[in-house]
Write a protein that holds these residues in place. Structure first.
Motif, PDB file in Angstrom:
ATOM      1  N   LEU A 177       0.944  -1.221   0.075  1.00 48.30           N
ATOM      2  CA  LEU A 177      -0.088   0.123   0.031  1.00 48.30           C
ATOM      3  C   LEU A 177       0.750   1.412  -0.081  1.00 48.30           C
ATOM      4  N   PRO A 178       1.635   1.528   0.587  1.00 45.26           N
ATOM      5  CA  PRO A 178       2.595   2.702   0.750  1.00 45.26           C
ATOM      6  C   PRO A 178       2.994   3.251  -0.566  1.00 45.26           C
ATOM      7  N   ALA A 179       3.393   2.353  -1.319  1.00 45.99           N
ATOM      8  CA  ALA A 179       4.043   2.698  -2.557  1.00 45.99           C
ATOM      9  C   ALA A 179       3.131   3.502  -3.399  1.00 45.99           C
ATOM     10  N   VAL A 180       1.877   3.057  -3.267  1.00 41.25           N
ATOM     11  CA  VAL A 180       0.608   3.685  -4.126  1.00 41.25           C
ATOM     12  C   VAL A 180      -0.346   4.445  -3.485  1.00 41.25           C
ATOM     13  N   ILE A 181      -0.136   4.694  -2.122  1.00 37.47           N
ATOM     14  CA  ILE A 181      -1.083   5.628  -1.304  1.00 37.47           C
ATOM     15  C   ILE A 181      -1.368   7.013  -1.808  1.00 37.47           C
ATOM     16  N   SER A 182      -0.414   7.234  -2.401  1.00 37.20           N
ATOM     17  CA  SER A 182      -0.676   8.977  -2.891  1.00 37.20           C
ATOM     18  C   SER A 182      -1.524   9.142  -3.911  1.00 37.20           C
ATOM     19  N   ARG A 183      -2.016   8.135  -4.503  1.00 33.71           N
ATOM     20  CA  ARG A 183      -3.139   8.242  -5.659  1.00 33.71           C
ATOM     21  C   ARG A 183      -4.254   7.439  -5.301  1.00 33.71           C
ATOM     22  N   VAL A 184      -4.222   6.895  -4.234  1.00 33.82           N
ATOM     23  CA  VAL A 184      -5.521   5.965  -3.644  1.00 33.82           C
ATOM     24  C   VAL A 184      -6.898   6.822  -3.496  1.00 33.82           C
ATOM     25  N   LYS A 185      -7.846   6.566  -3.969  1.00 37.03           N
ATOM     26  CA  LYS A 185      -9.021   7.398  -4.084  1.00 37.03           C
ATOM     27  C   LYS A 185      -9.960   6.710  -3.413  1.00 37.03           C
ATOM     28  N   HIS A 186      -9.886   5.195  -3.648  1.00 33.41           N
ATOM     29  CA  HIS A 186     -11.141   4.360  -3.281  1.00 33.41           C
ATOM     30  C   HIS A 186     -10.240   3.128  -3.098  1.00 33.41           C
ATOM     31  N   VAL A 187     -11.137   2.235  -2.079  1.00 37.23           N
ATOM     32  CA  VAL A 187     -10.788   0.857  -1.793  1.00 37.23           C
ATOM     33  C   VAL A 187     -11.795  -0.116  -1.930  1.00 37.23           C
ATOM     34  N   HIS A 188     -11.709  -1.128  -2.626  1.00 34.01           N
ATOM     35  CA  HIS A 188     -12.656  -2.159  -2.871  1.00 34.01           C
ATOM     36  C   HIS A 188     -12.017  -3.258  -1.810  1.00 34.01           C
ATOM     37  N   ILE A 189     -12.634  -3.929  -1.013  1.00 35.44           N
ATOM     38  CA  ILE A 189     -12.138  -4.773   0.025  1.00 35.44           C
ATOM     39  C   ILE A 189     -13.208  -6.089   0.126  1.00 35.44           C
ATOM     40  N   ARG A 190     -12.370  -7.183   0.307  1.00 37.36           N
ATOM     41  CA  ARG A 190     -12.831  -8.485   0.637  1.00 37.36           C
ATOM     42  C   ARG A 190     -11.896  -9.377   1.246  1.00 37.36           C
ATOM     43  N   ASP A 191     -12.051 -10.452   1.718  1.00 39.33           N
ATOM     44  CA  ASP A 191     -10.918 -11.233   2.005  1.00 39.33           C
ATOM     45  C   ASP A 191     -11.185 -12.762   0.982  1.00 39.33           C
ATOM     46  N   CYS A 192     -10.024 -13.525   1.151  1.00 36.69           N
ATOM     47  CA  CYS A 192     -10.131 -14.977   0.419  1.00 36.69           C
ATOM     48  C   CYS A 192      -9.304 -15.659   0.818  1.00 36.69           C
ATOM     49  N   LYS A 193      -9.487 -17.080   0.676  1.00 38.02           N
ATOM     50  CA  LYS A 193      -8.580 -18.127   1.097  1.00 38.02           C
ATOM     51  C   LYS A 193      -7.665 -18.409  -0.011  1.00 38.02           C
ATOM     52  N   GLY A 194      -6.440 -18.389   0.102  1.00 33.99           N
ATOM     53  CA  GLY A 194      -5.514 -18.832  -1.110  1.00 33.99           C
ATOM     54  C   GLY A 194      -5.034 -17.924  -1.869  1.00 33.99           C
ATOM     55  N   ARG A 195      -4.434 -18.256  -2.961  1.00 33.23           N
ATOM     56  CA  ARG A 195      -3.971 -17.168  -3.879  1.00 33.23           C
ATOM     57  C   ARG A 195      -4.460 -17.591  -5.316  1.00 33.23           C
ATOM     58  N   GLN A 196      -5.416 -18.317  -5.391  1.00 33.07           N
ATOM     59  CA  GLN A 196      -5.993 -18.558  -6.858  1.00 33.07           C
ATOM     60  C   GLN A 196      -6.554 -17.545  -7.491  1.00 33.07           C
ATOM     61  N   GLN A 197      -7.048 -17.598  -8.658  1.00 36.22           N
ATOM     62  CA  GLN A 197      -7.497 -16.725  -9.418  1.00 36.22           C
ATOM     63  C   GLN A 197      -8.755 -15.916  -8.895  1.00 36.22           C
ATOM     64  N   ASN A 198      -9.694 -16.850  -8.419  1.00 35.54           N
ATOM     65  CA  ASN A 198     -11.026 -16.160  -8.122  1.00 35.54           C
ATOM     66  C   ASN A 198     -10.789 -16.080  -6.485  1.00 35.54           C
ATOM     67  N   PRO A 199     -11.679 -15.106  -6.091  1.00 43.12           N
ATOM     68  CA  PRO A 199     -11.579 -14.836  -4.669  1.00 43.12           C
ATOM     69  C   PRO A 199     -12.418 -16.066  -3.891  1.00 43.12           C
ATOM     70  N   GLY A 200     -12.967 -17.081  -4.424  1.00 41.09           N
ATOM     71  CA  GLY A 200     -13.827 -18.014  -3.822  1.00 41.09           C
ATOM     72  C   GLY A 200     -15.432 -17.592  -3.657  1.00 41.09           C
ATOM     73  N   LEU A 201     -16.015 -18.564  -2.895  1.00 43.83           N
ATOM     74  CA  LEU A 201     -17.502 -18.414  -2.790  1.00 43.83           C
ATOM     75  C   LEU A 201     -17.647 -17.345  -1.846  1.00 43.83           C
ATOM     76  N   PRO A 202     -18.961 -16.375  -2.315  1.00 45.37           N
ATOM     77  CA  PRO A 202     -19.093 -15.272  -1.256  1.00 45.37           C
ATOM     78  C   PRO A 202     -19.324 -15.132   0.020  1.00 45.37           C
ATOM     79  N   PRO A 203     -19.584 -16.135   0.657  1.00 41.01           N
ATOM     80  CA  PRO A 203     -19.298 -16.426   2.410  1.00 41.01           C
ATOM     81  C   PRO A 203     -17.894 -16.152   2.788  1.00 41.01           C
TER      82      PRO A 203
END
Length: 265
Positions: A177-203
């Motif tokens: 985050l610190p490297a880009v924070i100077s231009r951050v104007k919005h944050v989308h957030i969610r969690d996920c298990k693992g580093r696969q391409q999709n974020p997993g099921l909604p729960p």
């Protein structure tokens, strides 16, 4: 103060009024109204004038504010109409995807050029246009985000820093985050298990259920004095109203507790 919201795509099978009511009941400050064609158009840029009175009535009834809107598409005509709607509905931020393919220099160059032009269009409406690093897209990690920041000079452009995509790109979002924070104007957030391409099921996208160090990420936001929107964005299969409400409420409790521990809420 950081403002917490929910992208109404979580409530894609329900009306905007039902979404606002549920999001307000969970304790959020506002909503990100979804304008994603083919997925959830609580705001339809083609027909926003017909929706305007209803949307405003829902906001007035629930006390919610629109913190942002996700249009996703970079289609100039669709975005022009979305910007017009944003002015009337007092939406400060429009989020779009970066497009292109990862590790393709020409796609990255094209994405940067396109976003520069669209940001200049947004500037004419007094709107901030944001994009985020997205798994599989031309902008997908910190280095490509930095390239976009360097190439897009418009003051109406901002970064939407989504920790789930940065995490799935193999990075630690709190450290990135610190490297880009100077231009951050919005944050989308969610969690996920693992580093696969999709974020997993909604729960499993509910904040606190996955592997991302969201506590560290929020600390990095607070340390950098970020005071913009943080919108829960949960995608995937349809949920019942009860399931969607549970995801929203659980995520709010988690995020609110972290922010309170940081004296930031």
């Amino acid at each position: 103060m950081i403002k917490l919201g929910v992208n109404t795509v979580l409530f894609k099978d329900f009306t905007f009024g039902e979404a606002c009511t549920a999001i307000a009941a969970a304790g959020y400050d506002g909503v990100e109204i979804s304008a994603i064609k083919g997925m959830c158009e609580h705001l339809d840029p083609e027909n926003w004038r017909e929706q305007k009175a209803y949307i405003k009535a829902c906001l007035n009834f629930t006390g919610m504010k629109i913190l942002s809107s996700e249009v996703a598409s970079q289609d100039p005509d669709r975005l022009r109409k979305a910007f017009e709607a944003a002015v009337e509905l007092e939406i400060p931020v429009i989020n779009v995807g970066p497009g292109g393919k990862s590790d393709d220099e020409e796609d990255l160059k094209h994405s940067i050029e396109s976003l520069q032009n669209l940001a200049e269009m947004a500037k004419g409406y007094g709107i901030t246009l944001c994009t985020k690093a997205h798994v599989g897209a031309a902008i997908y990690n910190t280095p490509t985000t930095l390239a976009a920041m360097q190439g897009i000079t418009s003051e109406a452009f901002g970064i939407d820093m989504d920790p789930s995509h940065i995490y799935r790109a193999g990075e630690n979002p709190a450290e990135a985050l610190p490297a880009v924070i100077s231009r951050v104007k919005h944050v989308h957030i969610r969690d996920c298990k693992g580093r696969q391409q999709n974020p997993g099921l909604p729960p499993m996208q509910a904040c606190g259920r996955g592997d991302i160090d969201l506590a560290g990420y929020f600390k990095a936001l607070v340390d950098a004095n970020y005071d913009g929107p943080v919108s829960l964005e949960v995608i995937g299969p349809s949920q019942t109203l009860a399931q969607a409400c549970t995801i929203a409420a659980e995520s709010y409790g988690y995020m609110n507790a972290i922010l309170k521990s940081l004296n930031a809420r």
